[in-house]
Design an enzyme around this catalytic site. Sequence first.
Site, short mmCIF file in Angstrom:
data_model
loop_
_atom_site.label_atom_id
_atom_site.label_comp_id
_atom_site.label_asym_id
_atom_site.label_seq_id
_atom_site.Cartn_x
_atom_site.Cartn_y
_atom_site.Cartn_z
N SER A 129 0.97 -9.75 -0.05
CA SER A 129 0.65 -8.32 -0.11
C SER A 129 0.85 -7.58 1.20
CB SER A 129 -0.79 -8.13 -0.58
OG SER A 129 -1.69 -8.83 0.27
N LYS A 140 0.81 -1.22 0.00
CA LYS A 140 0.00 0.00 0.00
C LYS A 140 0.84 1.28 0.00
CE LYS A 140 -4.43 -1.26 0.19
NZ LYS A 140 -5.48 -0.72 -0.70
#
Length: 518
Positions: free
Chosen positions: A317, A63
Site C-alpha cells: 500500500s 492514497k
Amino acid sequence: MFLSKSSSNHVICGAEYLRAILKSPVYEIAKVTPLQKMEKLSLKLNNTILVKREDYQPVHSFKLRGAYAMIVGLNQEQKARGVITASAGNHAQGVAYSANKLGIKSLIIMPKATVDIKIDAVYSFGGEVFLYGNNFDEAKFKAIEMSKQHGYTFIPPFDHPAIIAGQATLAMELLQQDAHIDRVFVPVGGGGLIAGIIILLKQLIPQIKIIAVESEESACLKKAIEVGYPIHLNNVGLFADGVAVKCIGKETYRICKEYLLDDLITVDSDSICASMKDLFEDIRAIAEPSGALALAGMKKYIKKNNIIRERLVHILSGANMNFHSLRYISERCELGEKKEALLAAVIPEKYGSFLKFCQNLGNRSITEFSYRYLDTNRAYIFVGVHLTNGFKERNEIIDHMTNAGYKIIDFSDNEIAKLHIRYMIGGKPLKNFEERLFSFEFPEAPGALLKFLQVLSNNWNISLFHYRSHGTDYGRVLAAFQPSNSNCNLEKHLITLGYNFHEETNNPAFHFFLRNYR
C-alpha cells in the site's frame, strides 16, 4: 463523480458506488500499478503470491486515488476556497499532489512530531504545512476547526464515499489484471481501501475472498466487529504509522459488515519487519511498515489455514519509508521469521569458560554475542543464534546447553529484551582491574568466534565481548582483555589471528560507561 453525504439518513447503495468507480477520473494523475508475481515466496509458500505495487504511484501510495477522486469532484466555489486535511503521512501527500495538479490551494495540518522527510514531501508536492498538536487526533481537530473558520473543504483520510470510490479503482484494476484470484489480503487502518475493494469485488465476483489485515497494535476493525459498532481504541502503536487509527470509519465499517468481509487477521511488528525483508529480497521493493502489513497477514493466514495452490494477492500500500528506521527493521526481521533465538546465561569467571560455552554452541551462526565480566565468580552472556528450523531448533539448543550444565533463559519472545535489554548488557564490573579494549572486524563465517577464542583466550582473560551481525561480509566486534601474567605480546597474537583490529582503550565512551576506576 462526487458522492455526497448530504443527508445523514441517506445510505449509498452498491450500484451508486459502482457507477462512481467506473466513471472515476483518478487516472488523470494516478497510474495503473503492476500486479507482480513474487517468485521466491511463491515457491516457498506453495501458492502463487501476487503483489499489487501501489508504491509505483507518484506519491508512492494508494492514497492518491481517494484524495484526487474527492478533490476533483468539488464544485468551483469549494475549489476556489481551497482544501485542508490532517495527516502525518501518505494522505497528506495525496491531497497536496492532487490539489497542486488541479491548481487548488491545500493546507496540511501535521502533528508537531512529524519527521522532516514527510513534511518535505508535502512541500515538494505543492502543499502548505501547519504543525499543530502532539498527535493525529489533535491535528484533525485543528483542521476541522480551520475548515469552518476559513471555508476550506476538509478532505478526510478514509471515511467518505468519494474517498472509498477512489480507492476502489485499485480493485477494478485487479480484475482486469487477473480475474482468477482466490483471495485478496488488504491492510486496514481507517478502512477506506478495504471498503472500496469489498464494494466492487463482492458485487462483481463475490467468490473472491477478502481478508482484512490489521496490526495488533491498532486493530480497530477487529474491535468494532467484536462489539458490533465502531469504537475508539484507548491507544495505538505507531510502528506501522500508516494504519495507526484509533477508530474505524462509520461508512467503511458499514460496507465491511453489509458486504460480508470474509475474514480478518492481525500480525505483530516483527512479522511486518520479516515481510518487509521478503519484499526487498523478492522484488527489490522497500515498503513502509504498513505497506508490508498485508503480506505479513497473508503469510500468517496461509500457515494457520494450510492454504496451498491458490492465487493470492496482497496490497503493497505504500513505500514512504523513513530511511533511519531500516536499522530497527533489519534487527527485528530475523525474529519475525523465527530465525533467531535470543538466549542469556551466567558462566563461571575462570579461564576457558567462555571458550567452553561457545564450543557447546557448536558451529552455529551467531548473530549477536555480549559477554561482560561481573566479579571474580561470574560473567554474563547474551547470545543470538541463527535458526534454520524455527521453534524446534531453538528448543534443541536450549535442551543441549541445559544438559551441558548451563542455566539458559530464553528471551526470544520477550519484547523488553528485544527492544532494550540486548543493547544494555554489560556495564561497569564490580571489581577494579586493568583491561585493554580493541575493536575487530570478524568475517561472517561459522567458526570465526571459536578461532578468536582458541588463539587468544589461553593467554588473556577476556573481560568484555560484544558482537552483532549486520548482514555484511564482516561483523563488528568489541573485546577487552585483562593483562596476562605471562607477559605474552598481545599485539603479536592479534596479528596472527588475521582479523583487522584497532585499540580503543582510551575511547571516552568506554571510560564513561564500561570501565571502573581505582
